[in-house]
Design a protein around this motif. Structure first.
Motif, PDB file in Angstrom:
ATOM      1  N   ILE A 124      18.625  46.247  44.840  1.00  0.00           N
ATOM      2  CA  ILE A 124      18.730  47.499  45.169  1.00  0.00           C
ATOM      3  C   ILE A 124      18.383  47.499  46.766  1.00  0.00           C
ATOM      4  O   ILE A 124      17.382  46.861  47.527  1.00  0.00           O
ATOM      5  CB  ILE A 124      17.522  48.440  44.683  1.00  0.00           C
ATOM      6  N   LEU A 125      19.451  47.814  47.459  1.00  0.00           N
ATOM      7  CA  LEU A 125      19.642  48.023  49.089  1.00  0.00           C
ATOM      8  C   LEU A 125      19.008  49.420  49.603  1.00  0.00           C
ATOM      9  O   LEU A 125      20.137  50.224  49.325  1.00  0.00           O
ATOM     10  CB  LEU A 125      20.737  47.378  49.606  1.00  0.00           C
ATOM     11  N   SER A 126      17.973  49.412  50.247  1.00  0.00           N
ATOM     12  CA  SER A 126      17.553  50.851  50.813  1.00  0.00           C
ATOM     13  C   SER A 126      17.620  50.785  52.325  1.00  0.00           C
ATOM     14  O   SER A 126      17.040  51.833  52.866  1.00  0.00           O
ATOM     15  CB  SER A 126      16.452  51.184  50.082  1.00  0.00           C
ATOM     16  N   THR A 127      17.958  49.858  52.936  1.00  0.00           N
ATOM     17  CA  THR A 127      17.561  49.889  54.375  1.00  0.00           C
ATOM     18  C   THR A 127      18.813  49.320  55.103  1.00  0.00           C
ATOM     19  O   THR A 127      18.794  49.040  56.306  1.00  0.00           O
ATOM     20  CB  THR A 127      16.640  48.872  54.614  1.00  0.00           C
ATOM     21  N   VAL A 128      20.085  49.347  54.546  1.00  0.00           N
ATOM     22  CA  VAL A 128      21.225  48.861  55.176  1.00  0.00           C
ATOM     23  C   VAL A 128      21.773  49.674  56.378  1.00  0.00           C
ATOM     24  O   VAL A 128      21.805  51.030  56.407  1.00  0.00           O
ATOM     25  CB  VAL A 128      22.568  48.714  54.051  1.00  0.00           C
ATOM     26  N   SER A 129      22.306  48.795  57.403  1.00  0.00           N
ATOM     27  CA  SER A 129      22.878  49.722  58.476  1.00  0.00           C
ATOM     28  C   SER A 129      24.318  49.620  58.328  1.00  0.00           C
ATOM     29  O   SER A 129      24.799  48.812  57.447  1.00  0.00           O
ATOM     30  CB  SER A 129      22.555  49.091  59.659  1.00  0.00           C
ATOM     31  N   LEU A 130      25.194  50.349  59.014  1.00  0.00           N
ATOM     32  CA  LEU A 130      26.657  50.559  58.971  1.00  0.00           C
ATOM     33  C   LEU A 130      27.426  49.240  59.051  1.00  0.00           C
ATOM     34  O   LEU A 130      28.430  49.043  58.517  1.00  0.00           O
ATOM     35  CB  LEU A 130      27.428  51.604  59.995  1.00  0.00           C
TER      36      LEU A 130
END
Length: 335
Positions: free
Chosen positions: A117-123
């Protein structure tokens, strides 16, 4: 001497593999056999080995969550996610999103977890595409990246930004400032777009001298307010891109001797628990985090189970929450 699955098998009159399958709920084992094995295991005080079970099922029963430890929101998400995963017999592993990129990739794509689960990705993050290429079950939570073909569960941030602008306009404010989040994140970008869009529809120009960008943290709010209020034409209201920024702004206003909302109205985003405290009473936009987490865990479970369809985007509706900080200005200054 430690009781083993072979001891249970001997006492129950079945094979060791039948014991393992019966205790993990394999539907191929008959109900009567399951009951007999469970009864013998309880009588012998047998505790199944998680490691042995994981090896036999080729499952780690672990879910990795990549979090930004500098964002106070992660603690809220982790606590609730832990409970939801535990209900499904999964354990949670945390991976700091600001660490070495190669180390992060090795932890989440090296086979040590069943899903991510990725909750911190930047664009511009490369991690979602990497997980997709390697076939690692993954879901984006709270933030998303277009074109990765991963499942994503987010709030309707554009609608939330518009709702915040609407609340301030209805309170009579026209000279409005904004403490915005990083434009490199979907949350920062979409909340800003919704806020600016609604103001433009209402014919209200957002003075760029009253706009500040920064991290989603307390210091952004605390450090931005003095400069904004010292100008020749300070704002009568502030839109803050999350509640943490808003709390920093309110604290700074208090230090400057300003009343909220009498001298400076403030509105946040997220509706954290602190926002509802009577001493805070922050007007904000409610994000349904529990619903988002449930969606993320459900979609990830389907991916782990073998579902291989196209990426799905689940957008959860948000709700404006009118408390005590977005009211009209009463100083006589032009609003």
């Amino acid at each position: 001497m430690k009781v083993t699955s072979f001891d249970v098998a001997k006492a129950a009159g079945v094979s060791q593999s039948t014991v393992s399958r019966a205790l993990r709920g394999d539907p191929s084992i008959g109900a009567e056999t399951v009951r007999r094995v469970a009864a013998v295991a309880a009588e012998l005080d047998y505790v199944p080995s998680e490691r042995a079970r994981d090896l036999s099922t080729r499952s780690t029963r672990r879910i990795a969550m990549v979090v930004d430890l500098d964002n106070p929101l992660w603690a809220l998400l982790v606590r609730r996610l832990y409970d939801q995963l535990a209900e499904r017999d999964y354990r949670l592993t945390l991976v700091a999103g600001h660490g070495d990129t190669q180390n992060i990739e090795s932890q989440v794509a090296g086979g040590g977890v069943d899903g991510v689960i990725l909750s911190t990705v930047s664009l511009d993050s490369s991690l979602p595409a990497l997980l997709r290429r390697r076939g690692v079950p993954a879901v984006l939570l709270h933030r998303y990246v277009e074109g990765t073909e991963l499942d994503s569960c987010v709030a309707d941030n554009r609608a939330g930004g518009a709702a915040a602008a609407r609340m301030l306009l209805r309170a009579g404010h026209r000279r409005i400032g904004a403490l915005l989040g990083p434009a490199t994140t979907s949350t920062g970008r979409d909340r800003e777009a919704g806020f600016r869009g609604l103001l433009a529809e209402a014919g209200v120009e957002l003075d760029e001298t009253l706009v500040r960008y920064g991290r989603f943290d307390f210091d952004h709010g605390r450090e931005s307010v003095p400069a904004l209020m010292e100008g020749a034409a300070p704002p009568t209201a502030l839109f803050c891109a999350n509640d943490i920024i808003a709390l920093g702004a309110m604290n700074s206003a208090h230090e400057l001797g300003l009343r909220v909302p009498g001298d400076l109205a403030v509105i946040g985003f997220d509706d954290l628990e602190q926002a509802a405290w009577p001493t805070v009473a922050l007007s904000t936009v409610h994000v349904p985090f529990d619903d988002m987490l449930h969606s993320a865990v459900t979609l990830l479970g389907e991916r782990i189970g073998g579902w291989s369809g196209a990426g799905r985007l689940v957008i959860h509706p948000v709700t404006p929450v009118e408390r005590g900080t977005h009211g009209p200005n009463d100083t006589g200054r032009s609003v």
